[in-house]
Design a protein around this motif. Structure first.
Motif, PDB file in Angstrom:
ATOM      1  N   HIS A 140      -1.715   3.695   8.626  1.00 41.88           N
ATOM      2  CA  HIS A 140      -1.569   2.238   8.582  1.00 41.88           C
ATOM      3  C   HIS A 140      -0.126   1.802   8.834  1.00 41.88           C
ATOM      4  N   GLY A 141       0.695   2.703   9.341  1.00 35.16           N
ATOM      5  CA  GLY A 141       2.031   2.300   9.760  1.00 35.16           C
ATOM      6  C   GLY A 141       3.089   2.349   8.684  1.00 35.16           C
ATOM      7  N   VAL A 142       2.759   2.874   7.526  1.00 36.17           N
ATOM      8  CA  VAL A 142       3.756   2.981   6.448  1.00 36.17           C
ATOM      9  C   VAL A 142       4.668   4.163   6.731  1.00 36.17           C
ATOM     10  N   ARG A 143       5.971   3.917   6.682  1.00 38.14           N
ATOM     11  CA  ARG A 143       6.913   5.019   6.871  1.00 38.14           C
ATOM     12  C   ARG A 143       7.142   5.725   5.535  1.00 38.14           C
ATOM     13  N   LEU A 144       6.805   7.006   5.500  1.00 35.10           N
ATOM     14  CA  LEU A 144       7.074   7.821   4.313  1.00 35.10           C
ATOM     15  C   LEU A 144       8.310   8.657   4.632  1.00 35.10           C
ATOM     16  N   VAL A 190      -3.793  -0.217   0.818  1.00 36.47           N
ATOM     17  CA  VAL A 190      -4.519   0.927   1.390  1.00 36.47           C
ATOM     18  C   VAL A 190      -4.864   1.955   0.304  1.00 36.47           C
ATOM     19  N   SER A 191      -3.914   2.270  -0.550  1.00 31.72           N
ATOM     20  CA  SER A 191      -4.186   3.300  -1.562  1.00 31.72           C
ATOM     21  C   SER A 191      -5.275   2.843  -2.526  1.00 31.72           C
ATOM     22  N   ASP A 192      -5.383   1.543  -2.752  1.00 33.09           N
ATOM     23  CA  ASP A 192      -6.430   1.027  -3.643  1.00 33.09           C
ATOM     24  C   ASP A 192      -7.827   1.400  -3.167  1.00 33.09           C
ATOM     25  N   ARG A 193      -7.972   1.655  -1.862  1.00 32.86           N
ATOM     26  CA  ARG A 193      -9.292   2.001  -1.317  1.00 32.86           C
ATOM     27  C   ARG A 193      -9.688   3.436  -1.623  1.00 32.86           C
TER      28      ARG A 193
END
Lengths: 277, 277
Positions: A140-144, A190-193
């Protein structure tokens, strides 16, 4: 690519292309001893806790009472080292890259395999792990940034109490990711899913609010701990909470995975139970 | 309760029990001039923008290009002051508690009704509003301190550019809510389910990151602007962005609602397109 026969250690790049089955085989054969966060992308990984059968029901209760930290993916039959629901060849005694063996609540050894320690009364629990939702965040485009820097997420012992069950209890352990504000928002959504991989964050921003005095002092001493000025720390409940619990319960015997060496399963990561944006 | 005939002003407590139709009637009759954030709970409210027909298609394009700020709920026929999709008696000339009339981009008047200003070429746009998702946040346990304190959320002009369309463009306006970290997480997740009411936040934390120099200086001069030490500011795209755009476009004539006096509709707020936790 498929795993060719051999005894040479595999590189991270080689590992990234292997199926979960071949990852387990590489670990079993001693050809991979690295962290598992970047192996077998697309497949669920899990925390490992092995306790004597006499404590298994209490431990399961503890998992259910603290499901955000300890989402139960599988429980074995007593003495059975196989967990076919997670992989039909998965041998929990040999297929994890590192183990911690505790006796009377004290760390006794950190072996590469626990076949020699195996007993007929041991029950294995596999619990969801943030390595699984990290892949969805990236998608989803999150930079880690910790991944870019070849690291894993840092963990912290908080001041938050878990809900006790039987001999099990103790403080909540969290993992932390340093995120820009828009990425923090996306990561929460997203993590909530994925409740099976710890779900939504438990905290965002000021670490002192959950009893973390200093981000530089991580639990286990690994991971990215320095924030940039444009980053917020975002904290998720972590399966390492179980390590605190089994340690503090002072069980005569128990085994967990060793840090960032997770159980690699054949279970595909779902794309989410909700509408994808 | 239903609205009894009379001319006395209604109290906030009386208003809270009225149907949307009776709220509109109370406003039309001059018996309610307060903010609408706590009236007609359970029903959608909207921002109002009325432009001459010559500018209507460009304005609709501007809404679609900036849908997070300007989610289009309804567009009227030219000259028609009714929007039956939002309420079969809804008369956009009289049913909003306050209006701003702009001439050549300058605020010319803030009347209680615009029947005298009405023209055969005017097209009304109703855009989603955060008052609708605030109810869902409260239902999910989020404390909105500005409501407890009898206020509305503060708005800010950011340094973020909108996507221009025709003569319309300008900076994004945001609304801000002061939330504890767990409430900020819940609010991000819940609001994301309502794209028609601005969806997920656009920013969380440090206001300077979106060009807001001082939280004490709100756009419009109203709302809760002081944070407590345990609160994070959370920012959502705001329909007031349209007011900046129509003003800066220098239209010969246009009308918007006056701050926090929204279009009250008969459309029920959905319970969310996603699984409720």
């Amino acid at each position: 690519m498929t795993l060719t026969t051999g005894i040479e250690p595999l590189t991270a790049a080689q590992m990234a292309g292997l199926s979960p089955r071949d990852v387990r085989r590489a670990i079993r054969d001693g050809r991979w001893r690295g962290f598992t966060n970047l192996v077998a992308p697309g497949f669920v990984q899990g925390n490992l806790v092995i306790v004597p059968a006499a404590f298994a029901d209490d431990f399961e209760d503890y998992c259910h009472a603290n499901a955000q930290a300890l989402p139960l993916l599988a429980r074995s039959q007593p003495g059975d080292p196989f967990l076919p629901a997670l992989g039909d060849d998965l041998d929990i005694r040999t297929d994890v890259g590192g183990y911690m063996v505790f006796r009377d609540g004290e760390l006794a050894a950190t072996p590469d395999a626990v076949a020699d320690e195996w007993r007929d009364d041991l029950v294995s629990f596999v619990l969801g792990c943030s390595f699984s939702f990290e892949q969805m965040l990236v998608r989803h485009g999150v930079r880690l940034r910790h991944l870019d820097e070849g690291s894993v997420s840092a963990m912290y012992l908080t001041g938050l109490d878990t809900v006790p069950a039987g001999p099990f209890g103790g403080k909540l352990v969290v993992s932390m990711r340093a995120l820009t504000p828009p990425d923090a928002i996306t990561a929460a959504i997203v993590s909530d899913r994925f409740p099976q991989f710890h779900g939504r964050p438990v905290w965002i921003g000021e670490p002192a609010g959950i009893g973390i005095a200093d981000l530089a002092q991580s639990y286990g001493g690994h991971g990215l701990t320095a924030l940039r000025p444009d980053e917020l720390p975002v904290f998720w409940a972590c399966g390492a909470t179980a390590q605190i619990a089994v340690r503090e319960a002072g069980l005569p015997f128990c085994i967990t995975h060793y840090k960032a060496h997770m159980v690699v399963t054949d279970v595909p990561i779902p794309t989410g139970t909700h509408h994808e944006p």
